[in-house]
Scaffold this motif. Structure first.
Motif, PDB file in Angstrom:
ATOM      1  N   GLY A 173    -111.698 -49.561  17.886  1.00 35.21           N
ATOM      2  CA  GLY A 173    -113.043 -49.099  18.210  1.00 35.21           C
ATOM      3  C   GLY A 173    -113.676 -48.423  17.015  1.00 35.21           C
ATOM      4  N   ASP A 174    -114.976 -48.320  17.045  1.00 34.87           N
ATOM      5  CA  ASP A 174    -115.680 -47.635  15.965  1.00 34.87           C
ATOM      6  C   ASP A 174    -115.376 -46.146  16.007  1.00 34.87           C
ATOM      7  N   ASN A 175    -115.720 -45.465  14.956  1.00 38.29           N
ATOM      8  CA  ASN A 175    -115.536 -44.015  14.920  1.00 38.29           C
ATOM      9  C   ASN A 175    -116.374 -43.353  16.007  1.00 38.29           C
ATOM     10  N   GLY A 176    -115.806 -42.305  16.603  1.00 32.96           N
ATOM     11  CA  GLY A 176    -116.531 -41.546  17.608  1.00 32.96           C
ATOM     12  C   GLY A 176    -116.502 -42.128  19.009  1.00 32.96           C
ATOM     13  N   GLN A 177    -115.681 -43.149  19.238  1.00 37.33           N
ATOM     14  CA  GLN A 177    -115.648 -43.790  20.558  1.00 37.33           C
ATOM     15  C   GLN A 177    -114.559 -43.225  21.479  1.00 37.33           C
ATOM     16  N   GLY A 178    -113.602 -42.495  20.911  1.00 35.48           N
ATOM     17  CA  GLY A 178    -112.582 -41.877  21.748  1.00 35.48           C
ATOM     18  C   GLY A 178    -111.154 -42.236  21.407  1.00 35.48           C
ATOM     19  N   LYS A 179    -110.940 -42.969  20.306  1.00 34.04           N
ATOM     20  CA  LYS A 179    -109.575 -43.388  19.968  1.00 34.04           C
ATOM     21  C   LYS A 179    -108.664 -42.189  19.729  1.00 34.04           C
ATOM     22  N   THR A 180    -109.144 -41.244  18.926  1.00 29.79           N
ATOM     23  CA  THR A 180    -108.330 -40.062  18.618  1.00 29.79           C
ATOM     24  C   THR A 180    -108.171 -39.173  19.852  1.00 29.79           C
ATOM     25  N   ASN A 181    -109.169 -39.141  20.726  1.00 28.55           N
ATOM     26  CA  ASN A 181    -109.053 -38.381  21.969  1.00 28.55           C
ATOM     27  C   ASN A 181    -107.903 -38.903  22.816  1.00 28.55           C
ATOM     28  N   ASN A 210    -114.843 -48.178  23.765  1.00 24.92           N
ATOM     29  CA  ASN A 210    -116.263 -48.032  23.469  1.00 24.92           C
ATOM     30  C   ASN A 210    -116.830 -46.927  24.353  1.00 24.92           C
ATOM     31  N   GLU A 211    -117.241 -45.835  23.723  1.00 27.09           N
ATOM     32  CA  GLU A 211    -117.828 -44.690  24.419  1.00 27.09           C
ATOM     33  C   GLU A 211    -116.962 -44.207  25.579  1.00 27.09           C
ATOM     34  N   GLY A 212    -115.670 -44.097  25.315  1.00 21.32           N
ATOM     35  CA  GLY A 212    -114.754 -43.573  26.310  1.00 21.32           C
ATOM     36  C   GLY A 212    -114.330 -44.574  27.365  1.00 21.32           C
ATOM     37  N   ASN A 213    -114.762 -45.820  27.241  1.00 19.30           N
ATOM     38  CA  ASN A 213    -114.352 -46.872  28.172  1.00 19.30           C
ATOM     39  C   ASN A 213    -113.356 -47.798  27.492  1.00 19.30           C
ATOM     40  N   ILE A 214    -112.328 -48.177  28.243  1.00 19.44           N
ATOM     41  CA  ILE A 214    -111.270 -49.032  27.700  1.00 19.44           C
ATOM     42  C   ILE A 214    -111.349 -50.381  28.388  1.00 19.44           C
ATOM     43  N   GLY A 215    -111.451 -51.446  27.603  1.00 22.68           N
ATOM     44  CA  GLY A 215    -111.571 -52.757  28.215  1.00 22.68           C
ATOM     45  C   GLY A 215    -111.268 -53.880  27.246  1.00 22.68           C
ATOM     46  N   TYR A 258    -111.280 -36.061  30.388  1.00 24.17           N
ATOM     47  CA  TYR A 258    -110.703 -35.570  29.141  1.00 24.17           C
ATOM     48  C   TYR A 258    -111.618 -35.978  27.989  1.00 24.17           C
ATOM     49  N   ARG A 259    -112.237 -34.990  27.367  1.00 27.43           N
ATOM     50  CA  ARG A 259    -113.227 -35.244  26.315  1.00 27.43           C
ATOM     51  C   ARG A 259    -114.236 -36.288  26.791  1.00 27.43           C
ATOM     52  N   ASN A 260    -114.348 -37.444  26.105  1.00 27.88           N
ATOM     53  CA  ASN A 260    -115.377 -38.399  26.523  1.00 27.88           C
ATOM     54  C   ASN A 260    -114.856 -39.454  27.510  1.00 27.88           C
ATOM     55  N   PHE A 261    -113.611 -39.283  28.005  1.00 29.33           N
ATOM     56  CA  PHE A 261    -113.076 -40.181  29.020  1.00 29.33           C
ATOM     57  C   PHE A 261    -113.315 -39.599  30.412  1.00 29.33           C
TER      58      PHE A 261
END
Length: 373
Positions: free
Chosen positions: A30-38, A364-369, A11-14
């Motif tokens: 997370g910073d902008n563009g990392q996938g939070k809104t996705n 961070n870049e679609g990774n959750i940790g 799903y998107r960047n995930f």
């Protein structure tokens, strides 16, 4: 209502993520563009069946993949429910509820109730009537399944009637059938107006008091449903239909000249005022933010009133838009609600949420940790 688990794949960047959510606060940093809104969007999609962003469904699928999926496990009214969405490029999405495929995506609306609050929601205050109608339509559809059907029917009626108006003098049959379409328009439109008026009255009941609390009772907040069909909104559906029909009949020549349906709920608006002045034009930035906050919290109360449980609250990077007073008010208000919050900075949130049951997630870049409590 509680979401226990969210699973998203391609799903998107995930690529592949599975998240066990807390029953209270879930804070994604997370910073902008990392996938939070996705991530937020995937929950909203599972509730409404559409994205809150202006994208095609193909864009929801990871760029390097042809398929994507979202799966949500939730508890509503003490029943476990699983919602699955399957997306495939250039094909209609498929929706499954507890393993059973739905015939229409619209059938999923109302299973997972949510209220979403994003910076773009300021368009409800500042934007065109289209934005306010969209907001009203989505809200009512969540709690009144018939309303979505009426909207779709009304849209088709207006479209067909516009064709008749355009060809009124070139096709003799149009003079015979226009009255039939007028009746369809008035009947369906009257039901939509009735639903909207009932909803706005409920919205007013809660939002006025909430705004008073936010402003310390120093300002008066009001909402007004504006229709170009009638002025007295406290009428039953039959009376609204009669007035609507009279309006159409007396203005038919004008509509034929304009080749467009000029009257009906597709022209409605919601007027928001503070101290008697229209907030869109005369409200300060702080007043406008208080107004949208009051409206969003009122949405929560209406859904709770209708279904007996609080909806899921989605807060997408909105705390940065609020001052400390409004942040504090919002956090105190949602103490008993499951909330998913995205932010670029957790400094204020850690203080505001120090007495909450909560989970922090880092994206961070679609990774959750780096999950901590």
């Amino acid at each position: 209502m509680i979401i226990n688990k969210l699973k998203i794949k391609n799903y998107r960047n995930f690529k592949d993520a599975e998240i066990n959510l807390n029953s209270s606060l879930n804070i994604f940093i997370g910073d902008n563009g990392q996938g939070k809104t996705n991530l937020m969007e995937s929950i909203y999609l599972s509730s409404i069946g559409r994205t809150f962003r202006l994208n095609s469904e193909n864009e929801l699928i990871n760029f390097n993949e042809s398929k994507s999926s979202v799966e949500i496990s939730l508890v509503k009214n003490n029943y476990n429910t699983k919602i699955e969405l399957l997306l495939e490029k250039n094909k209609r999405k498929q929706v499954f509820i507890n393993g059973v495929k739905l015939d229409k995506t619209s059938e999923m609306i109302g299973i997972l109730n949510n209220v979403i609050f994003t910076p773009d929601d300021m368009k409800i205050i500042k934007g065109s009537p289209v934005e306010r109608r969209k907001f009203i339509n989505i809200d009512i559809s969540q709690i009144k399944p018939k309303y979505k059907y009426l909207l779709n029917r009304y849209k088709k009626i207006v479209s067909e009637r516009n064709v008749i108006l355009k060809n009124y003098f070139t096709n003799s049959q149009n003079k015979d059938i226009i009255n039939i379409w007028n009746d369809y328009l008035a009947g369906t439109g009257a039901e939509i107006i009735h639903y909207r008026n009932d909803y706005i009255e409920k919205l007013k009941k809660y939002a006025v008091d909430i705004y008073a609390d936010i402003s310390g009772n120093r300002e008066n907040f009001s909402l007004e449903y504006q229709s170009n069909v009638l002025h007295d909104m406290n009428l039953d559906k039959d009376s609204i239909k009669k007035i609507f029909q009279d309006k159409i009949n007396s203005n038919l020549k004008h509509e034929i000249q304009r080749v467009y349906t000029l009257y009906g709920p597709h022209k409605d608006d919601l007027i928001i005022r503070i101290n008697g002045k229209e907030c869109k034009y005369f409200g300060s930035q702080g007043q406008q933010r208080s107004a949208i906050l009051a409206i969003k919290l009122a949405e929560i109360e209406i859904i709770r009133e209708e279904i007996g449980e609080y909806p899921i609250l989605l807060l997408d990077d909105v705390l940065s838009e609020l001052d400390n007073k409004r942040k504090g008010y919002l956090m105190n208000y949602i103490r008993d609600i499951q909330a998913v919050i995205t932010t670029t900075d957790d400094h204020d949130l850690r203080e505001l949420a120090k007495n909450f049951n909560k989970k922090f997630f880092y994206i961070n870049e679609g990774n959750i940790g780096n999950i901590t409590n």
